[in-house]
Design an enzyme around this catalytic site. Structure first.
Site, mmCIF file in Angstrom:
data_model
loop_
_atom_site.group_PDB
_atom_site.id
_atom_site.type_symbol
_atom_site.label_atom_id
_atom_site.label_comp_id
_atom_site.label_asym_id
_atom_site.label_seq_id
_atom_site.Cartn_x
_atom_site.Cartn_y
_atom_site.Cartn_z
ATOM 1 N N GLU A 64 -2.430 1.272 -9.651
ATOM 2 C CA GLU A 64 -1.251 2.104 -9.880
ATOM 3 C C GLU A 64 -1.596 3.409 -10.730
ATOM 4 O OE1 GLU A 64 2.069 -0.030 -10.371
ATOM 5 O OE2 GLU A 64 2.079 -0.803 -8.369
ATOM 6 N N ALA A 66 0.122 6.994 -12.928
ATOM 7 C CA ALA A 66 1.365 7.405 -13.294
ATOM 8 C C ALA A 66 1.982 8.481 -12.247
ATOM 9 C CB ALA A 66 1.180 8.242 -14.594
ATOM 10 N N SER A 67 1.076 9.105 -11.322
ATOM 11 C CA SER A 67 1.400 9.799 -10.347
ATOM 12 C C SER A 67 1.315 8.910 -9.178
ATOM 13 C CB SER A 67 0.303 10.984 -10.169
ATOM 14 O OG SER A 67 0.378 11.517 -8.928
ATOM 15 N N TYR A 68 2.464 8.263 -8.839
ATOM 16 C CA TYR A 68 2.699 7.029 -7.731
ATOM 17 C C TYR A 68 1.604 7.127 -6.859
ATOM 18 C CZ TYR A 68 6.612 5.868 -10.842
ATOM 19 O OH TYR A 68 7.567 5.410 -11.958
ATOM 20 N N GLU A 75 -5.636 -4.136 -0.560
ATOM 21 C CA GLU A 75 -6.384 -4.311 0.632
ATOM 22 C C GLU A 75 -7.311 -3.062 0.822
ATOM 23 O OE1 GLU A 75 -3.310 -4.703 0.144
ATOM 24 O OE2 GLU A 75 -2.265 -5.989 1.606
ATOM 25 N N CYS A 115 -2.259 0.139 4.906
ATOM 26 C CA CYS A 115 -3.567 -0.849 4.857
ATOM 27 C C CYS A 115 -3.831 -1.539 6.139
ATOM 28 C CB CYS A 115 -3.260 -2.066 3.898
ATOM 29 S SG CYS A 115 -3.360 -1.416 2.222
HETATM 30 N N1 THU Z 1 0.611 -2.837 -2.373
HETATM 31 C C1 THU Z 1 -0.429 -3.542 -2.136
HETATM 32 O O1 THU Z 1 -1.313 -3.636 -2.669
HETATM 33 N N2 THU Z 1 -0.753 -4.042 -0.648
HETATM 34 C C2 THU Z 1 0.376 -4.003 0.280
HETATM 35 O O2 THU Z 1 0.009 -4.324 1.454
HETATM 36 C C3 THU Z 1 1.639 -3.235 -0.129
HETATM 37 C C4 THU Z 1 1.904 -2.893 -1.394
HETATM 38 C C5 THU Z 1 0.711 -2.460 -3.715
HETATM 39 C C6 THU Z 1 0.995 -0.988 -4.044
HETATM 40 C C7 THU Z 1 1.682 -0.871 -5.049
HETATM 41 O O3 THU Z 1 0.700 -0.792 -6.287
HETATM 42 C C8 THU Z 1 2.469 -2.196 -5.304
HETATM 43 O O4 THU Z 1 1.998 -3.123 -4.338
HETATM 44 C C9 THU Z 1 4.107 -2.056 -4.826
HETATM 45 O O5 THU Z 1 4.299 -1.216 -3.699
#
Ligand code: THU
EC number: 3.5.4.5
Length: 160
Positions: A64, A66-68, A75, A115
């Site tokens: 993740e 800070a800039s979402y 995946e 993904c």
């Molecule tokens: N996320 C994944 O890593 N894979 C997914 O298929 C769904 C979401 C992550 C993205 C973000 O860091 C967190 O889960 C919440 O959405």
């Protein structure tokens, strides 16, 4: 007007221990990757483990920012690494485990739409199906024999 119905098939295992014995270690690698996720904003952690036809296992987790929108899912972190390091290898299967630090995840959590689109690209490129197992931290595990089952109406290179 014509109605079109789309069917898909998933297989459900009762829990991790009910998986075929060669799948359990791959899912455990996804657990380990999940535990290394960098998810300080959502507290939602995901790990993915890919088995390649050259025997390599590639893992990834969500990263993740800070800039979402700059963050990346587990995946895609894993599959882009695989694509960058082993461009000629085929992906045989992928194991995914998602967890939350806020509440326990006990049901299969499928990969997000972005993904699925990324995995579809590699499945189409390699011309063989990618088997996908996905679960929460505990509980039932779902298996799809191909990414196509998770994204029936795919956008692919044939339309470009
Ligand atoms: N996320 C994944 O890593 N894979 C997914 O298929 C769904 C979401 C992550 C993205 C973000 O860091 C967190 O889960 C919440 O959405």
């Amino acid at each position: 007007m014509k109605e079109i119905k789309i069917e898909t098939t998933l297989y459900i295992y009762q829990d991790l221990d009910a998986l075929p014995t060669d799948i359990i270690p791959l899912m455990q690698k996804a657990f380990k990757a999940r535990n290394r996720a960098y998810a300080p904003y959502s507290n939602f952690t995901v790990g993915a483990a890919l088995l390649l036809d050259n025997g390599e296992i590639i893992t990834g987790n969500n990263q993740e920012n800070a800039s979402y929108p700059s963050g990346l899912c587990a995946e895609r972190t894993a599959i882009y690494y695989a694509g960058s390091q082993y461009p000629d290898a085929k992906i045989i299967r992928m194991a995914i485990s998602a967890g939350s630090k806020n509440n326990p995840t006990t049901k299969p959590i499928p990969p997000c739409g972005a993904c699925r689109q990324a995995i579809a690209e590699y499945e189409i490129k390699q011309e063989t199906p990618i088997e996908i197992y996905f679960m929460g931290e505990t509980g039932k595990v779902a298996r799809s024999n191909s990414l196509a089952n998770l994204l029936p109406l795919v956008f692919d290179k044939t339309v470009l």
